[in-house]
Design a protein around this motif. Structure first.
Motif, PDB file in Angstrom:
ATOM      1  N   HIS A   1      -8.775  -9.892 -18.436  1.00 22.35           N
ATOM      2  CA  HIS A   1      -9.457  -8.949 -17.539  1.00 22.35           C
ATOM      3  C   HIS A   1      -9.917  -9.662 -16.266  1.00 22.35           C
ATOM      4  N   TRP A   2     -10.447 -10.874 -16.433  1.00 26.03           N
ATOM      5  CA  TRP A   2     -10.873 -11.650 -15.265  1.00 26.03           C
ATOM      6  C   TRP A   2      -9.676 -11.927 -14.344  1.00 26.03           C
ATOM      7  N   ILE A   3      -8.541 -12.290 -14.920  1.00 29.38           N
ATOM      8  CA  ILE A   3      -7.361 -12.595 -14.111  1.00 29.38           C
ATOM      9  C   ILE A   3      -6.906 -11.356 -13.341  1.00 29.38           C
ATOM     10  N   GLU A   4      -6.889 -10.213 -13.995  1.00 30.20           N
ATOM     11  CA  GLU A   4      -6.511  -8.964 -13.318  1.00 30.20           C
ATOM     12  C   GLU A   4      -7.496  -8.627 -12.205  1.00 30.20           C
TER      13      GLU A   4
ATOM     14  N   THR B   1     -13.768 -25.583 -19.832  1.00 30.30           N
ATOM     15  CA  THR B   1     -12.705 -26.281 -19.103  1.00 30.30           C
ATOM     16  C   THR B   1     -11.321 -25.691 -19.384  1.00 30.30           C
ATOM     17  N   VAL B   2     -11.072 -25.209 -20.601  1.00 34.95           N
ATOM     18  CA  VAL B   2      -9.766 -24.615 -20.905  1.00 34.95           C
ATOM     19  C   VAL B   2      -9.573 -23.334 -20.096  1.00 34.95           C
ATOM     20  N   LEU B   3     -10.620 -22.500 -20.028  1.00 38.65           N
ATOM     21  CA  LEU B   3     -10.547 -21.296 -19.208  1.00 38.65           C
ATOM     22  C   LEU B   3     -10.326 -21.661 -17.745  1.00 38.65           C
ATOM     23  N   ALA B   4     -11.012 -22.704 -17.299  1.00 37.71           N
ATOM     24  CA  ALA B   4     -10.887 -23.132 -15.907  1.00 37.71           C
ATOM     25  C   ALA B   4      -9.458 -23.550 -15.589  1.00 37.71           C
TER      26      ALA B   4
ATOM     27  N   LEU C   1      -7.294 -20.493 -15.105  1.00 44.82           N
ATOM     28  CA  LEU C   1      -7.546 -19.834 -13.824  1.00 44.82           C
ATOM     29  C   LEU C   1      -6.954 -20.638 -12.667  1.00 44.82           C
ATOM     30  N   LYS C   2      -7.065 -21.955 -12.728  1.00 38.09           N
ATOM     31  CA  LYS C   2      -6.489 -22.800 -11.681  1.00 38.09           C
ATOM     32  C   LYS C   2      -4.974 -22.646 -11.653  1.00 38.09           C
ATOM     33  N   ALA C   3      -4.357 -22.569 -12.831  1.00 38.91           N
ATOM     34  CA  ALA C   3      -2.908 -22.403 -12.894  1.00 38.91           C
ATOM     35  C   ALA C   3      -2.488 -21.067 -12.298  1.00 38.91           C
ATOM     36  N   GLU C   4      -3.341 -20.064 -12.432  1.00 37.46           N
ATOM     37  CA  GLU C   4      -3.033 -18.725 -11.948  1.00 37.46           C
ATOM     38  C   GLU C   4      -3.272 -18.589 -10.443  1.00 37.46           C
ATOM     39  N   PHE C   5      -4.364 -19.202  -9.943  1.00 33.65           N
ATOM     40  CA  PHE C   5      -4.796 -18.920  -8.569  1.00 33.65           C
ATOM     41  C   PHE C   5      -4.810 -20.135  -7.645  1.00 33.65           C
ATOM     42  N   GLY C   6      -4.548 -21.312  -8.150  1.00 35.19           N
ATOM     43  CA  GLY C   6      -4.477 -22.493  -7.299  1.00 35.19           C
ATOM     44  C   GLY C   6      -5.762 -22.784  -6.557  1.00 35.19           C
ATOM     45  N   THR C   7      -5.639 -23.030  -5.252  1.00 31.40           N
ATOM     46  CA  THR C   7      -6.786 -23.458  -4.453  1.00 31.40           C
ATOM     47  C   THR C   7      -7.777 -22.341  -4.141  1.00 31.40           C
ATOM     48  N   LYS C   8      -7.438 -21.113  -4.521  1.00 32.59           N
ATOM     49  CA  LYS C   8      -8.380 -20.023  -4.290  1.00 32.59           C
ATOM     50  C   LYS C   8      -9.609 -20.157  -5.185  1.00 32.59           C
TER      51      LYS C   8
END
Length: 217
Positions: free
Chosen positions: A56-59, A82-85, A88-95
């Motif tokens: 849900h957060w990713i969407e 850290t696993v969640l982080a 999210l980094k893999a999904e959104f990169g530098t954003k």
């Protein structure tokens, strides 16, 4: 918390601004000039019932970055996040700049002190953000936003989002609703958060940020 207790006993002569903490020194991290502080997990396995599902957060964040390009989020959390982080980094990169597991309490407070606003959950980081006078957009599950949130004090700066379910609130120190469970950690479905859609949250978020004072958003 002091303001909430005063309100509960009928004292109306205080506002959140009366208890604001002075701005702290800038944190010793390479952060952009403007950023939004983000929390996506309680970081505590014992209160995981406060968490909104990661998909849900990713969407929600996908919609946010699409509609508000240029915004950056700084993710706060402890070593349990850290696993969640990483996801999210893999999904959104530098954003998204992840400081999950990298800050102590003082450093987290410094990050919040210089953030434009806070987006996250019912918890300690939310309370700290409010103490620094930051706008907050928070998601609520089993806990009562009336007892623990801030929208009733300032509906312009603070938005609490939750579903209106018949079992709400099962987590409250005043008259908890025990029609479904006596312990929110033992709830069989955690529907109050799992059924809260990313589309509904983004709709509420968009309406909220578009009504904020310009200096905040």
């Amino acid at each position: 918390d002091a303001i909430q207790n005063l309100q509960l006993i009928g004292e109306k002569n205080f506002s959140l601004a009366d208890l604001e903490i002075p701005i702290m020194p800038k944190p010793d991290f390479d952060l952009p000039a403007e950023y939004i502080a983000l929390q996506v997990s309680s970081g505590n396995p014992e209160i995981a019932y406060k968490n909104w599902p990661l998909d849900h957060w990713i969407e929600f964040l996908t919609q946010t970055f699409s509609n508000y390009p240029g915004k950056q989020f700084v993710l706060l959390g402890n070593e349990n996040d850290t696993v969640l982080a990483e996801k999210l980094k893999a999904e959104f990169g530098t954003k998204i700049i992840s400081l999950a597991g990298k800050t102590n309490i003082t450093q987290a407070m410094q990050v919040l002190s210089h953030a434009k606003m806070f987006v996250g959950l019912d918890g300690g980081l939310m309370h700290l953000a409010v103490a620094f006078g930051k706008a907050t957009f928070t998601l609520w599950g089993p806990s009562s936003e009336v007892l623990y949130g801030y929208q009733q004090f300032d509906a312009v700066l603070h938005q609490c989002v939750r579903l209106n379910l018949g079992c709400f609130p099962c987590n409250a120190w005043i008259e908890p609703n025990q029609s479904k469970t006596k312990d929110p950690a033992l709830c069989p479905d955690h529907a109050c958060l799992r059924q809260l859609s990313s589309q509904e949250v983004f709709k509420r978020f968009s309406k909220y940020v578009n009504s904020l004072p310009q200096h905040v958003w």
